[in-house]
Design a protein around this motif. Structure first.
Motif, PDB file in Angstrom:
ATOM      1  N   GLN A 264       0.838  -1.206   0.000  1.00 18.21           N
ATOM      2  CA  GLN A 264       0.000   0.000   0.000  1.00 18.21           C
ATOM      3  C   GLN A 264       0.870   1.253   0.000  1.00 18.21           C
ATOM      4  OE1 GLN A 264      -3.134   0.340  -0.507  1.00 18.21           O
ATOM      5  NE2 GLN A 264      -3.362   2.486  -0.045  1.00 18.21           N
ATOM      6  N   HIS A 265       1.969   1.204   0.728  1.00 22.34           N
ATOM      7  CA  HIS A 265       2.885   2.351   0.784  1.00 22.34           C
ATOM      8  C   HIS A 265       3.457   2.624  -0.613  1.00 22.34           C
ATOM      9  CE1 HIS A 265       5.321   5.178   3.128  1.00 22.34           C
ATOM     10  NE2 HIS A 265       6.261   4.939   2.229  1.00 22.34           N
ATOM     11  N   LYS A 266       3.871   1.564  -1.285  1.00 21.44           N
ATOM     12  CA  LYS A 266       4.400   1.716  -2.646  1.00 21.44           C
ATOM     13  C   LYS A 266       3.336   2.288  -3.581  1.00 21.44           C
ATOM     14  CE  LYS A 266       7.627  -2.152  -2.392  1.00 21.44           C
ATOM     15  NZ  LYS A 266       7.962  -3.481  -2.926  1.00 21.44           N
ATOM     16  N   LYS A 267       2.114   1.789  -3.440  1.00 15.88           N
ATOM     17  CA  LYS A 267       1.008   2.260  -4.277  1.00 15.88           C
ATOM     18  C   LYS A 267       0.742   3.749  -4.031  1.00 15.88           C
ATOM     19  CE  LYS A 267      -3.860   1.492  -5.203  1.00 15.88           C
ATOM     20  NZ  LYS A 267      -5.087   1.264  -4.485  1.00 15.88           N
ATOM     21  N   LEU A 268       0.709   4.144  -2.774  1.00 18.21           N
ATOM     22  CA  LEU A 268       0.494   5.556  -2.443  1.00 18.21           C
ATOM     23  C   LEU A 268       1.639   6.416  -2.965  1.00 18.21           C
ATOM     24  CD1 LEU A 268      -0.971   5.362   1.167  1.00 18.21           C
ATOM     25  CD2 LEU A 268      -2.124   6.239  -0.870  1.00 18.21           C
ATOM     26  N   GLU A 269       2.842   5.896  -2.884  1.00 17.71           N
ATOM     27  CA  GLU A 269       4.002   6.629  -3.377  1.00 17.71           C
ATOM     28  C   GLU A 269       3.835   6.949  -4.865  1.00 17.71           C
ATOM     29  OE1 GLU A 269       8.688   6.154  -2.440  1.00 17.71           O
ATOM     30  OE2 GLU A 269       7.711   4.351  -3.199  1.00 17.71           O
ATOM     31  N   LYS A 270       3.396   5.963  -5.629  1.00 20.40           N
ATOM     32  CA  LYS A 270       3.164   6.171  -7.064  1.00 20.40           C
ATOM     33  C   LYS A 270       2.011   7.146  -7.305  1.00 20.40           C
ATOM     34  CE  LYS A 270       5.113   2.098  -9.219  1.00 20.40           C
ATOM     35  NZ  LYS A 270       6.365   2.721  -9.479  1.00 20.40           N
ATOM     36  N   GLU A 271       0.933   7.018  -6.533  1.00 21.74           N
ATOM     37  CA  GLU A 271      -0.219   7.909  -6.692  1.00 21.74           C
ATOM     38  C   GLU A 271       0.165   9.361  -6.403  1.00 21.74           C
ATOM     39  OE1 GLU A 271      -3.784   6.672  -4.613  1.00 21.74           O
ATOM     40  OE2 GLU A 271      -3.496   4.595  -5.244  1.00 21.74           O
ATOM     41  N   VAL A 272       0.976   9.569  -5.391  1.00 23.38           N
ATOM     42  CA  VAL A 272       1.419  10.928  -5.062  1.00 23.38           C
ATOM     43  C   VAL A 272       2.277  11.476  -6.202  1.00 23.38           C
ATOM     44  CG1 VAL A 272       2.871  12.299  -3.506  1.00 23.38           C
ATOM     45  CG2 VAL A 272       1.227  10.666  -2.561  1.00 23.38           C
ATOM     46  N   GLU A 273       3.186  10.671  -6.718  1.00 22.55           N
ATOM     47  CA  GLU A 273       4.035  11.105  -7.835  1.00 22.55           C
ATOM     48  C   GLU A 273       3.186  11.490  -9.044  1.00 22.55           C
ATOM     49  OE1 GLU A 273       6.862   8.009  -8.711  1.00 22.55           O
ATOM     50  OE2 GLU A 273       7.793   8.160  -6.720  1.00 22.55           O
ATOM     51  N   ILE A 274       2.200  10.677  -9.367  1.00 24.07           N
ATOM     52  CA  ILE A 274       1.320  10.952 -10.510  1.00 24.07           C
ATOM     53  C   ILE A 274       0.525  12.233 -10.273  1.00 24.07           C
ATOM     54  CG2 ILE A 274      -0.750  10.138 -11.733  1.00 24.07           C
ATOM     55  CD1 ILE A 274       0.428   7.265 -11.360  1.00 24.07           C
ATOM     56  N   HIS A 275      -0.006  12.391  -9.055  1.00 24.43           N
ATOM     57  CA  HIS A 275      -0.779  13.590  -8.729  1.00 24.43           C
ATOM     58  C   HIS A 275       0.083  14.846  -8.876  1.00 24.43           C
ATOM     59  CE1 HIS A 275      -3.860  16.024  -6.817  1.00 24.43           C
ATOM     60  NE2 HIS A 275      -2.930  16.515  -6.032  1.00 24.43           N
ATOM     61  N   ILE A 276       1.294  14.790  -8.379  1.00 25.42           N
ATOM     62  CA  ILE A 276       2.193  15.951  -8.462  1.00 25.42           C
ATOM     63  C   ILE A 276       2.524  16.266  -9.921  1.00 25.42           C
ATOM     64  CG2 ILE A 276       4.528  16.763  -7.917  1.00 25.42           C
ATOM     65  CD1 ILE A 276       4.198  15.346  -5.175  1.00 25.42           C
ATOM     66  N   LYS A 277       2.789  15.245 -10.726  1.00 25.25           N
ATOM     67  CA  LYS A 277       3.090  15.475 -12.144  1.00 25.25           C
ATOM     68  C   LYS A 277       1.910  16.115 -12.858  1.00 25.25           C
ATOM     69  CE  LYS A 277       6.536  11.873 -12.803  1.00 25.25           C
ATOM     70  NZ  LYS A 277       6.834  10.566 -13.429  1.00 25.25           N
TER      71      LYS A 277
END
Length: 145
Positions: free
Chosen positions: A106-119
């Motif tokens: 879940q942490h890895k998934k959230l990490e990717k979601e945050v990166e996508i949101h910021i981009k």
């Protein structure tokens, strides 16, 4: 609390404090984006008449809708991160973090979601700056004439 997590992120171990720090950084970034969106909404509405004059009304409307979507997305992501952080606290208290593969995934998934949101937000921000810059250039040209 510097226990290393057995699961790795690209061949590096993450400690509990690093996991906690990442979630705090994510929340900070999302809060900053939320504040910027509020500022951009005000900026675009304050210059709305100038934008209409320049024929940018439709673009402003699209950007405003995109900002609302990004704002809502950021709020939902913040809620998920806060729940994730609460789970981290619970797992630490029960000394079961290292064995909890679901939390780490879940942490890895959230990490990717945050990166996508910021981009996505950075791209939107660039578009907003282009509109504002266009209006400002037109204003300066009119002042010089």
């Amino acid at each position: 609390m510097n226990t290393d997590i057995k699961k790795t992120w690209q061949n590096t171990h993450k400690s509990i404090s690093k996991l906690h720090g990442e979630t705090k950084n994510w929340l900070s970034e999302l809060a900053f984006i939320k504040d910027e969106i509020r500022f951009f909404n005000h900026l675009l509405s304050a210059n709305y008449l100038d934008c209409l004059f320049e024929g940018l009304a439709k673009r402003i409307e699209i950007l405003t809708k995109k900002m609302a979507i990004e704002n809502k997305s950021g709020l939902l992501l913040s809620d998920s991160i806060k729940k994730h952080e609460l789970l981290l606290t619970d797992l630490i208290e029960h000394n079961s973090l290292i064995s909890n593969i679901n939390y780490l995934e879940q942490h890895k998934k959230l990490e990717k979601e945050v990166e996508i949101h910021i981009k996505k937000y950075r791209n939107l921000k660039k578009q907003i700056f282009e509109v504002v810059e266009k209006v400002m250039k037109k204003k300066n040209i009119k002042k010089l004439q």
